[in-house]
Design an enzyme around this catalytic site. Structure first.
Site, PDB file in Angstrom:
ATOM      1  N   HIS A 423       0.821  -1.210   0.000  1.00 21.42           N
ATOM      2  CA  HIS A 423       0.000   0.000   0.000  1.00 21.42           C
ATOM      3  C   HIS A 423       0.860   1.267   0.000  1.00 21.42           C
ATOM      4  O   HIS A 423       0.716   2.144  -0.856  1.00 21.42           O
ATOM      5  CB  HIS A 423      -0.910  -0.050   1.235  1.00 21.42           C
ATOM      6  CG  HIS A 423      -1.825   1.114   1.381  1.00 21.42           C
ATOM      7  ND1 HIS A 423      -1.537   2.184   2.187  1.00 21.42           N
ATOM      8  CD2 HIS A 423      -3.011   1.385   0.799  1.00 21.42           C
ATOM      9  CE1 HIS A 423      -2.531   3.049   2.116  1.00 21.42           C
ATOM     10  NE2 HIS A 423      -3.438   2.598   1.278  1.00 21.42           N
ATOM     11  N   ARG A 530      -7.557   2.953 -10.163  1.00 18.07           N
ATOM     12  CA  ARG A 530      -8.024   2.042  -9.110  1.00 18.07           C
ATOM     13  C   ARG A 530      -9.121   2.764  -8.335  1.00 18.07           C
ATOM     14  O   ARG A 530      -8.825   3.575  -7.451  1.00 18.07           O
ATOM     15  CB  ARG A 530      -6.867   1.694  -8.173  1.00 18.07           C
ATOM     16  CG  ARG A 530      -5.741   0.892  -8.813  1.00 18.07           C
ATOM     17  CD  ARG A 530      -4.581   0.807  -7.843  1.00 18.07           C
ATOM     18  NE  ARG A 530      -3.646  -0.259  -8.133  1.00 18.07           N
ATOM     19  CZ  ARG A 530      -2.423  -0.056  -8.622  1.00 18.07           C
ATOM     20  NH1 ARG A 530      -2.003   1.160  -8.908  1.00 18.07           N
ATOM     21  NH2 ARG A 530      -1.607  -1.078  -8.809  1.00 18.07           N
ATOM     22  N   THR A 735       0.207  -7.547 -13.357  1.00 23.13           N
ATOM     23  CA  THR A 735       1.323  -8.434 -12.990  1.00 23.13           C
ATOM     24  C   THR A 735       1.673  -8.390 -11.500  1.00 23.13           C
ATOM     25  O   THR A 735       2.469  -9.202 -11.046  1.00 23.13           O
ATOM     26  CB  THR A 735       2.568  -8.090 -13.828  1.00 23.13           C
ATOM     27  OG1 THR A 735       2.711  -6.676 -13.852  1.00 23.13           O
ATOM     28  CG2 THR A 735       2.416  -8.613 -15.242  1.00 23.13           C
ATOM     29  N   ASN A 736       1.063  -7.468 -10.755  1.00 22.59           N
ATOM     30  CA  ASN A 736       1.321  -7.507  -9.302  1.00 22.59           C
ATOM     31  C   ASN A 736       0.663  -8.748  -8.711  1.00 22.59           C
ATOM     32  O   ASN A 736       1.306  -9.572  -8.060  1.00 22.59           O
ATOM     33  CB  ASN A 736       0.752  -6.269  -8.605  1.00 22.59           C
ATOM     34  CG  ASN A 736       1.324  -4.988  -9.134  1.00 22.59           C
ATOM     35  OD1 ASN A 736       2.427  -4.989  -9.662  1.00 22.59           O
ATOM     36  ND2 ASN A 736       0.590  -3.895  -9.002  1.00 22.59           N
ATOM     37  N   CYS A 799      -0.481  -3.477 -16.718  1.00 20.40           N
ATOM     38  CA  CYS A 799      -0.686  -2.313 -15.843  1.00 20.40           C
ATOM     39  C   CYS A 799      -0.165  -2.551 -14.431  1.00 20.40           C
ATOM     40  O   CYS A 799      -0.427  -1.765 -13.536  1.00 20.40           O
ATOM     41  CB  CYS A 799      -2.150  -1.904 -15.819  1.00 20.40           C
ATOM     42  SG  CYS A 799      -3.216  -3.176 -15.129  1.00 20.40           S
TER      43      CYS A 799
HETATM   44  C1  PEP Z   1      -2.032  -5.800 -10.359  1.00 14.29           C
HETATM   45  O1  PEP Z   1      -2.458  -6.683  -9.630  1.00 14.29           O
HETATM   46  O2  PEP Z   1      -1.060  -5.928 -11.134  1.00 14.29           O
HETATM   47  C2  PEP Z   1      -2.676  -4.476 -10.369  1.00 14.29           C
HETATM   48  C3  PEP Z   1      -2.262  -3.539 -11.195  1.00 14.29           C
HETATM   49  O3  PEP Z   1      -3.669  -4.254  -9.483  1.00 14.29           O
HETATM   50  P1  PEP Z   1      -3.472  -3.921  -7.945  1.00 14.29           P
HETATM   51  O4  PEP Z   1      -2.036  -3.567  -7.742  1.00 14.29           O
HETATM   52  O5  PEP Z   1      -4.389  -2.804  -7.641  1.00 14.29           O
HETATM   53  O6  PEP Z   1      -3.868  -5.192  -7.272  1.00 14.29           O
END
Ligand code: PEP
Ligand code: MG
Length: 844
Positions: A423, A530, A735-736, A799
């Site tokens: 975060h 987001r 990709t996160n 993203c």
């Molecule tokens: C991700 O999961 O790659 C993403 C961009 O979304 P978040 O970071 O908000 O989960």
């Protein structure tokens, strides 16, 4: 010897190349081609030096035959890249009693004694590897000191100092060759990016003395400032000196006129004028800003060497751009000369490279830039500091939405836990706030409002510290800073990059401020908004919580009616700021734990808002706690089980579309569904969104279009991309989460052990930072192929945080993605990296 490829006299046509003889030898050849007064030089190739290290000396007499019999010589290293280092230069080879006598007569006893003394000392230390302490007892100068060093040498070595030039030269060559092959030198240069088998060349050059009668001395000159890259003749000159001594002492002269003291320009105007002319010639002909190393001997100028001007990141951009503006190099060359990551140093304030650093601890460099302030341990204190106009650094174990206000009020953030996608990291990068997370080597004693460092120091609240988010370091005090520099050179570089690149760059932006930053950095739209982040503001956070806590459909609808106008306003602002560029809005994806009130204040606020006793709220918070919130009721799962939320968001998007298109460029919003893992999820959400679109069109009597897409961030979505693509017009790889789920590695906890994993080479790099091409990359390739086969022409993008990482962008470009999307402040880095890929591709 002239055309012997291993031991070559440096002439304009000799067979010398940087890859075989090193950068210095090549540069000296170029200087000789420019007819500059360079002393006679012999270059030894990498192979020759390698042979020397293995005990096979070249023909020393043949080398010496290239120089006048009585000339003194120096030997200097010539590696392929000057940054890889090399052994120290040895000057005045050939000094012995006979030469000393002659030089006493021509240069004077003091100068000759100084030369000889210096030579014996450096020979003893660098060639024979004797302890420098052995000369501690030497006193005075002149012949007396010389006798003492010669005697000290003989006592230590039990043989007299070598007397012949051949013997001395052989000793120097052997010691330099062996030093280069040694383990510590090898490791050191490998750390600087040199390949394991990097070679060393050597240059043997005739000495220009720099000491003696008439005007004698040595120095350096360059035409630009190393700090800013702007035109400014700088350097130093020291009379009666050799090598780079002018840079060491206070006794040296300024190079050009200077109110602080005498200068070479005033004292030796002829040489100064020649030097400036030579430096200008080197700039245009060597196509680089060069520092000229020179010696003046009895009024006559000699150019010993030219080295690339040392430069800050800011200066590097200015120098490359100016060379291209002056048509010295092509624009593509200027673009290739800047390492994209260094742009971070221009976009943010940085700790000055030369500032003293008192390191308290280190962690993950989560958001670049540096800031100084007083430590505070709560968001409330951060806000209070800001109200007093006092800069502060917010310290938290980890951050949650409740900290957002405090984060905005602080100048930087430090967290004990978390990784590159936690975060604090995501928010920090979004708003351009320096941030270091996962600081494992400091104990966070938050109750006592203090930090405990590894070396036992207690750092209490109120202490001034500096966060270096670029390097992931926390420093005590307020070191000197270098300001951000978004100047005309940066602007030109960015414009040139855009003309070259062939992959789109968008920004991840959640708020109007983010969108404005994205726009300022010329992002080609928003690739990820987001929407849950729009509810991190305190006033809205409670409404969001009310919605999450609503038990009946009616209760929920009532709260959603309050949320709708807020969302609509947000979207209108985003659309207006982006002026007709695409804006991709992701429907709610709140991992619930990020929204539950964890402290008493938050729980009180919610109890007030809901009109419930505190105990009820606490019970319900406890009931909603999930074991694995990141794998729980998130994303589309919320959309499927509580459809009113996505319906409200779709309505807000469509109404905002109509409003923003009324007096601006037409808006075509993109709506993205998060955390999909099954085709049916998309079908359900799509049919509801289509229904809302139809309703809004009828109600408003206005038509509009929109695009619906899916965020591919679960492994199953990547594998089933073929089915999913049938229902949408774009796929954006998140990709996160995809990295988190592919590895089964929590993105919020990995920071704790990531450095161990990288150190022990389990991972080459933090996979949350640089895309794991082998594993996650394979899922991306599969997903892209399957999506494209099922729906040709589908838009593909990435993203996750990897969107700002040059190597990950290379992967996306090669896979034929349409764009990548990254934090606004990483957009310039991504634009340059993308341009370099396109140029590199054309060159191949
Ligand atoms: C991700 O999961 O790659 C993403 C961009 O979304 P978040 O970071 O908000 O989960
Ligand atoms: Mg995600």
């Amino acid at each position: 010897m002239q055309n012997n490829p291993n031991t070559t006299l440096v002439t304009p046509i000799a067979p010398i190349a940087t890859t075989t003889h090193g950068g210095r030898a090549k540069c000296l050849q170029r200087l000789s081609r420019l007819d500059l007064p360079v002393p006679t030089t012999v270059a030894l190739s990498f192979d020759a030096v390698h042979d020397i290290a293995n005990g096979h000396l070249p023909d020393i007499e043949a080398i010496l035959g290239e120089f006048p019999q009585d000339a003194l010589l120096c030997v200097r290293p010539s590696s392929e890249d000057p940054d890889w280092g090399g052994p120290s230069a040895i000057l005045n080879i050939g000094m012995n009693d006979a030469r000393y006598e002659v030089l006493c007569a021509t240069l004077g006893t003091d100068a000759a004694s100084a030369l000889f003394t210096r030579f014996v000392q450096s020979y003893a230390i660098h060639v024979d590897r004797l302890d420098p302490d052995m000369f501690d007892d030497v006193t005075g100068e002149g012949p007396g000191a010389l006798q003492q060093v010669l005697q000290a040498y003989e006592v230590e070595q039990e043989i007299p100092f070598p007397t012949t030039r051949a013997e001395q030269l052989a000793g120097v060559l052997k010691s330099m060759a062996r030093a280069w092959e040694g383990t510590s030198a090898r490791l050191l240069r490998q750390a600087k990016g040199a390949p394991a088998d990097a070679g060393l060349g050597l240059v043997v050059q005739q000495m220009a003395y720099g000491v003696g009668q008439g005007e004698c001395g040595s120095g350096v000159l360059q035409l630009v400032s190393s700090k800013t890259g702007l035109p400014q003749i700088t350097g130093r000159y020291l009379r009666q000196s050799q090598g780079r001594d002018a840079l060491l002492g206070d006794a040296s002269l300024f190079i050009s006129r200077d109110p602080r003291g005498p200068s070479l320009e005033e004292c030796v105007p002829d040489c100064f004028a020649q030097l400036v002319e030579h430096a200008r010639l080197m700039r245009t002909r060597l196509r680089e800003e060069m520092q000229v190393e020179f010696t003046i001997e009895n009024g006559e100028l000699h150019i010993l060497d030219g080295v690339r001007v040392a430069r800050s990141s800011r200066a590097a951009v200015r120098i490359a751009v100016q060379l291209a503006r002056d048509k010295v190099i092509p624009i593509q060359d200027a673009l290739m000369r800047i390492e994209p990551g260094t742009l971070n140093e221009l976009l943010h304030r940085q700790v000055d490279r030369h500032a003293k650093r008192d390191v308290l601890g280190t962690g993950i460099a989560a958001s670049p830039g540096a800031a100084t302030g007083k430590l505070v341990f709560t968001a409330t204190e951060a806000q209070a500091s800001a109200a007093r106009d006092e800069d502060c650094i917010l310290v938290r174990r980890e951050t949650s939405p409740e900290d957002i206000r405090g984060m905005h009020a602080a100048k930087a953030i430090i967290t004990e836990r978390g990784g590159i996608t936690s975060h604090a990291a995501v928010i920090g990068r979004g708003i351009g706030l320096p941030c270091v997370v996962g600081v494992g080597d400091i104990r966070f004693q938050t109750r006592k409002s203090q930090l405990l460092t590894k070396d036992g120091r207690v750092i209490p609240a109120g202490e001034t510290v500096t966060v270096d988010g670029t390097n992931g370091v926390i420093l005590l005090g307020a070191p000197e800073m270098q300001e951000a520099a978004l100047d005309d050179a940066f602007q030109d570089l960015m414009d040139w990059a855009d003309a070259e690149r062939d992959i789109g760059i968008r920004a991840n932006a959640d708020t109007p401020a983010d969108a404005q930053t994205a726009r300022n950095f010329a992002a080609q739209g928003i690739g990820l908004c987001r929407t849950e982040h729009m509810f991190f503001e305190p006033g809205r956070l409670t409404v969001m919580r009310e919605m999450i806590f609503a038990e009946t459909s009616d209760d929920r609808r009532a709260v959603l009616e309050r949320l709708l106008p807020m969302q609509r306003t947000d979207f209108v602002q985003l659309f207006k700021i982006m002026q007709g560029q695409p804006v991709c809005i992701r429907l709610f994806d709140p991992p619930l734990h990020e929204f539950l009130p964890t402290d008493r204040d938050g729980q009180h606020g919610l109890a007030d808002a809901l009109g419930l006793p505190l105990s009820d709220v606490i019970r319900r918070v406890e009931a909603m706690v999930e074991y694995n919130p990141m794998l729980g009721l998130r994303g589309v799962r919320l959309g499927v089980t509580v459809p009113e939320i996505y319906e409200m968001q779709a309505r807000a998007i469509f109404e905002a579309t109509i409003e923003a298109s009324r007096d601006g460029d037409p808006v075509e919003p993109e709506i993205m569904i998060p955390l999909v893992s099954a085709k049916r999820e998309v079908e359900l959400v799509k049919s509801r969104i289509d229904a809302i679109a139809a309703a809004v069109r009828t109600e408003k009597g206005t038509d509009f279009t929109f695009r619906l897409g899916v965020m591919v961030e679960t492994p199953r979505a990547a594998l089933r991309a073929g089915d999913i693509a049938q229902h949408c017009s774009f796929l954006s790889f998140g990709t996160n989460d995809l990295t988190q789920m592919t590895y089964g590695l929590s993105r919020d906890d990995a920071g704790r052990f990531m450095s161990d994993y990288v150190r022990q080479e389990v991972f080459d790099e933090d996979p949350f930072h640089s895309l794991d091409i082998d594993g996650v990359g394979e899922l991306l390739t599969l997903g892209a192929q399957r999506g494209r086969t099922s729906r040709p022409g589908i838009t593909l993008s990435l993203c996750g945080e990897h969107g700002g990482d040059p190597e990950s962008i290379a992967f996306c470009r090669a896979a034929g993605f349409d764009y990548v999307s990254c934090s606004p402040f990483r957009v310039p880095v991504a634009r340059l990296a993308a341009a370099q890929l396109a140029i590199g591709h054309k060159i191949q």
